[in-house]
Design a protein around this motif. Structure first.
Motif: not given
Length: 213
Positions: A206, A210, A213
């Motif tokens: 994760q 992230n 992004k």
């Protein structure tokens, strides 16, 4: 049985696919429960032996739709059919088997096909594979994934083999849709240890996702 689209989305959501080889049905529920508590909700049970089918059956009965359940090491259509009848939501073959890919497409289930070279990767995808399992991934490393994604950026890749906490983020940053992780996830004495280690993998995935992004 999950649809191809649902399986694809859930694989991406889980990020970590636990690849479980030579498991025993009397032990697999406790291990998978620990993985699920950590956030690993996609499981690949290899079916190169009879215990694999027994594990698929007991996991499907125990977890139902709460678990995305795949059959791995599928080398022929007979094995694929039996796995689907036992409750598998998706199929994974370690090589490019066009007849297995065609069968999965016919039944509307997600199929991951194993490949390494760019030619094999493209062949698998054009034959109908939803995801290409880059295997064994650690032979060429995470940078290889980045180079392959250059000309083949439209093909979803799942590197598998040698994925650990030290290199997982590199594979995600370099374009992995999800990663297949083997015994590094669950080869511990207690369910608590399994859950703790699996949580580290989920957090690493994760975090890397992230950061993109």
């Amino acid at each position: 049985m999950a649809s191809r689209l649902e399986s694809y989305q859930r694989l991406q959501q889980s990020g970590i696919v636990a690849v479980m080889r030579r498991m025993k049905p009397e032990k697999v529920v406790e291990i998978v429960a620990a993985l699920q508590r950590a956030g690993v909700t996609a499981i690949e049970i290899t079916v190169e032996h009879a215990d694999g089918y027994a594990c698929l059956d007991v996991l499907k009965k125990q977890f139902g739709a709460g678990l995305l359940l795949g059959a791995g090491t599928v080398l022929d259509t007979e094995t694929a059919k039996r796995a689907l009848e036992t409750g598998a939501d998706f199929i994974v073959t370690p090589v490019v088997k066009t007849d297995v890919i065609a069968l999965a497409n016919r039944y509307g289930v997600l199929i991951g096909a194993g490949a390494m070279t760019p030619s094999e990767i493209l062949t698998a995808y054009e034959a109908g594979a939803d995801i290409v399992k880059v295997f064994p991934a650690d032979t060429l490393g995470a940078d290889y994934l980045k180079h392959v994604k250059g000309p083949l950026g439209h093909i979803p890749l799942m590197p598998t083999g040698g994925i650990n906490l030290n290199n997982l983020a590199d594979y995600v940053r370099n374009g992995a849709l999800c990663v297949g992780v083997g015994s590094a996830l669950y080869q511990y004495e207690t369910a608590q240890e399994i859950e703790q280690e699996a949580s580290r993998f989920v957090q690493a995935y994760q975090g890397a996702k992230n950061a993109k992004k």
